[in-house]
Design a protein around this motif. Sequence first.
Motif, short mmCIF file in Angstrom:
data_model
loop_
_atom_site.label_atom_id
_atom_site.label_comp_id
_atom_site.label_asym_id
_atom_site.label_seq_id
_atom_site.Cartn_x
_atom_site.Cartn_y
_atom_site.Cartn_z
N VAL A 158 0.81 -1.22 0.00
CA VAL A 158 0.00 0.00 0.00
C VAL A 158 0.85 1.26 0.00
CG1 VAL A 158 -2.00 -1.05 1.08
CG2 VAL A 158 -0.20 -0.11 2.52
N SER A 159 2.11 1.15 0.45
CA SER A 159 2.96 2.34 0.46
C SER A 159 3.62 2.56 -0.89
CB SER A 159 4.04 2.23 1.54
OG SER A 159 5.00 1.25 1.21
N THR A 160 3.80 1.51 -1.68
CA THR A 160 4.45 1.66 -2.98
C THR A 160 3.49 2.09 -4.07
OG1 THR A 160 4.11 -0.69 -3.51
CG2 THR A 160 6.18 -0.09 -2.43
N ILE A 161 2.20 1.98 -3.84
CA ILE A 161 1.22 2.32 -4.87
C ILE A 161 1.27 3.79 -5.23
CG2 ILE A 161 -0.79 2.97 -3.49
CD1 ILE A 161 -0.85 0.45 -6.35
N THR A 162 1.80 4.65 -4.34
CA THR A 162 1.85 6.08 -4.60
C THR A 162 3.26 6.62 -4.65
OG1 THR A 162 1.71 6.59 -2.24
CG2 THR A 162 -0.36 6.44 -3.45
N SER A 163 4.26 5.77 -4.56
CA SER A 163 5.62 6.26 -4.41
C SER A 163 6.11 7.10 -5.58
CB SER A 163 6.58 5.08 -4.23
OG SER A 163 6.60 4.26 -5.37
N LEU A 224 -4.02 -0.90 -16.44
CA LEU A 224 -4.80 -2.02 -15.93
C LEU A 224 -4.71 -2.02 -14.41
CD1 LEU A 224 -3.82 -4.99 -18.30
CD2 LEU A 224 -5.69 -3.36 -18.54
N SER A 225 -5.72 -2.54 -13.75
CA SER A 225 -5.67 -2.69 -12.30
C SER A 225 -4.81 -3.90 -11.96
CB SER A 225 -7.08 -2.88 -11.73
OG SER A 225 -7.60 -4.13 -12.14
N LEU A 226 -4.41 -4.02 -10.69
CA LEU A 226 -3.59 -5.16 -10.29
C LEU A 226 -4.33 -6.48 -10.48
CD1 LEU A 226 -1.85 -3.78 -7.05
CD2 LEU A 226 -1.00 -3.82 -9.40
N VAL A 232 -4.14 -11.36 -16.70
CA VAL A 232 -3.33 -11.36 -17.92
C VAL A 232 -2.10 -12.26 -17.76
CG1 VAL A 232 -1.85 -9.94 -19.40
CG2 VAL A 232 -4.09 -9.09 -18.69
N MET A 233 -1.45 -12.19 -16.60
CA MET A 233 -0.21 -12.92 -16.37
C MET A 233 -0.44 -14.29 -15.74
SD MET A 233 2.29 -9.80 -15.12
CE MET A 233 3.75 -10.85 -15.17
N ASN A 234 -1.71 -14.61 -15.48
CA ASN A 234 -2.05 -15.90 -14.89
C ASN A 234 -1.33 -16.12 -13.56
OD1 ASN A 234 -3.47 -18.33 -14.86
ND2 ASN A 234 -1.80 -19.46 -15.83
N LEU A 235 -1.31 -15.08 -12.74
CA LEU A 235 -0.72 -15.13 -11.41
C LEU A 235 -1.75 -14.65 -10.40
CD1 LEU A 235 2.78 -13.55 -12.20
CD2 LEU A 235 2.34 -15.97 -11.75
N ILE A 240 1.15 -10.46 -7.94
CA ILE A 240 1.27 -9.22 -8.73
C ILE A 240 1.60 -8.05 -7.81
CG2 ILE A 240 0.03 -7.58 -10.19
CD1 ILE A 240 0.77 -10.20 -11.58
N SER A 241 0.96 -8.02 -6.65
CA SER A 241 1.23 -6.96 -5.68
C SER A 241 2.69 -6.98 -5.24
CB SER A 241 0.31 -7.11 -4.47
OG SER A 241 0.55 -6.10 -3.52
#
Length: 265
Positions: A158-163, A224-226, A232-235, A240-241
């Motif tokens: 949650v801290s890296t989403i806006t870094s 794209l959202s996470l 898309v990446m089948n993960l 992904i986060s």
Amino acid sequence: MTKTVKDSGKPLKIGADLWKRWREEGDESAKRELIESYLSLVDYAAGRLAVGLPKSVAKEDLISTGILGLIDAIEKFDYERGLQFETYASWRIRGAMIDGLRQNDWVPRSVREKAKKIEEAYQVLEQRHMRSVSDQEISEYLGVNEGDFRQMLQEVAVSTITSIDEPVKDDEVESRLAYLVDEKAKNPDHKVTVFFQKETLAKAIDRLTEKERIVVSLFYYEELSLSEIAEVMNLSPSRISQLHSKAILRLRGGLNRWKEQLLSE
């Protein structure tokens, strides 16, 4: 000449006459119409930002602060320069939302400290080895096993989403994204600074793993959202986060190295 904004799949045509009435004549009704026409930008930005935030953060709060950012963008935008208002407003809206989150201290201090430690680990190790370092090397530097490291990544997500919107230097308000804005009368020193920052960022991106680069590209360029990237990446979304967190912390480490070199010169 008209501009369009997508709202629920239906294009809204924004006439240049509205901008003229507002900017040149001070017509408040034109300003209100512009605000209403571009509200879809606020809802879109809130939806994307909310994906990586705790459930305690209400989307309605993001929208409230985002509207303030939209109003600020409309008041400051120079429509005669031929720039895309949608792009300019999107950064203003997102910035306003992030400012609101910071004021509410939405990220616990313990999470910030963990993010700082991981960022420092990438900065030190990649400077030492001059290459992309593995999860094992980062874990050893931090003194934890790889399972604990992955858990740390999940916690700091949650801290890296806006870094990317944070200031380049701790004592400045100008963000990394500010360098993307088309401004007038750049002085030579500014141009040199931007050149070296872009070069450093390019090198940092080269050190991302293939999966990290894909996540960054899909999230920041394809928008794209996470959860969509996970499909898309089948993960899994949590994987992904983690990839997103590692990518951003690795990039921040690279930019911090650039900052230290710049300040030491």
